[in-house]
Motif scaffolding. Structure first.
Motif, mmCIF file in Angstrom:
data_model
loop_
_atom_site.group_PDB
_atom_site.id
_atom_site.type_symbol
_atom_site.label_atom_id
_atom_site.label_comp_id
_atom_site.label_asym_id
_atom_site.label_seq_id
_atom_site.Cartn_x
_atom_site.Cartn_y
_atom_site.Cartn_z
ATOM 1 N N ALA A 1 5.447 54.323 12.295
ATOM 2 C CA ALA A 1 4.285 53.477 12.899
ATOM 3 C C ALA A 1 3.141 54.190 13.075
ATOM 4 O O ALA A 1 3.232 55.278 13.591
ATOM 5 N N GLY A 2 1.995 53.500 12.660
ATOM 6 C CA GLY A 2 0.858 54.349 12.852
ATOM 7 C C GLY A 2 0.439 55.295 11.558
ATOM 8 O O GLY A 2 -0.809 55.683 11.507
ATOM 9 N N GLY A 3 1.350 55.300 10.552
ATOM 10 C CA GLY A 3 0.929 56.251 9.543
ATOM 11 C C GLY A 3 0.347 55.435 8.227
ATOM 12 O O GLY A 3 0.062 54.305 8.457
ATOM 13 N N ASN B 1 -3.270 51.573 6.492
ATOM 14 C CA ASN B 1 -3.502 52.258 7.374
ATOM 15 C C ASN B 1 -2.966 51.604 8.797
ATOM 16 O O ASN B 1 -2.613 50.516 8.649
ATOM 17 N N SER B 2 -2.583 52.479 9.628
ATOM 18 C CA SER B 2 -2.230 51.643 10.966
ATOM 19 C C SER B 2 -0.992 50.800 10.797
ATOM 20 O O SER B 2 -1.062 49.888 11.373
ATOM 21 N N LEU B 3 0.008 51.533 10.110
ATOM 22 C CA LEU B 3 0.939 50.758 9.757
ATOM 23 C C LEU B 3 2.064 50.350 10.745
ATOM 24 O O LEU B 3 2.146 51.245 11.687
ATOM 25 N N THR B 4 2.450 49.191 10.866
ATOM 26 C CA THR B 4 3.379 48.700 11.940
ATOM 27 C C THR B 4 4.701 48.186 11.292
ATOM 28 O O THR B 4 4.739 48.076 10.049
ATOM 29 N N PRO B 5 5.803 48.276 12.143
ATOM 30 C CA PRO B 5 7.207 47.817 11.547
ATOM 31 C C PRO B 5 7.031 46.402 11.005
ATOM 32 O O PRO B 5 7.709 46.083 10.051
ATOM 33 N N GLU B 6 6.012 45.481 11.427
ATOM 34 C CA GLU B 6 5.780 44.184 10.747
ATOM 35 C C GLU B 6 5.470 44.268 9.622
ATOM 36 O O GLU B 6 5.212 43.168 8.721
#
Length: 124
Positions: free
Chosen positions: A14-16, A84-89
């Protein structure tokens, strides 16, 4: 006929960030507007982003706007999705698609050709 092959998926925290690529072959790539869709396990396929034939116009789902960027290279017959700023969703299989249209298309029914998908998994 257009063949589409996605690549670039994988596992990220997450955040990657990840950058997906879609290679197109077959009929004239620049004749198609392009889109990215995703499908999470147990859910329907949903729109992510789309780009016009020239690349001058883009459209994003609200859930990814400001985090994802779609682009294309009509010389290389490629379309990209910078995430960017990936989340589990954001975890899903991501699909590239081609629509015989000038402007970005939102509905899956507008697209004639689809890739096989690439898995993106975001860990918390």
């Amino acid at each position: 006929q257009v063949q589409l092959v996605e690549s670039g998926g994988g596992l990220v925290q997450a955040g990657g960030s990840l950058k997906l690529s879609c290679a197109a072959s077959g009929r004239t790539f620049s004749s198609y507007s392009m889109g990215w869709f995703r499908q999470a396990s147990g859910k329907e396929r949903e729109f992510v982003a789309a780009i016009s034939r020239s690349g001058g116009s883009t459209y994003y789902a609200g859930s990814v706007k400001g985090r994802f960027t779609i682009s294309r290279d009509n010389v290389k017959n490629m379309v990209y999705l910078q995430m960017n700023s990936l989340t589990p969703e954001d975890t899903a299989v991501y699909y590239c698609a081609a629509a015989p249209a000038n402007y970005p298309q939102y509905y899956t029914s507008s697209y004639d050709y689809w890739g096989q998908g690439t898995q993106v998994t975001v860990s918390s």
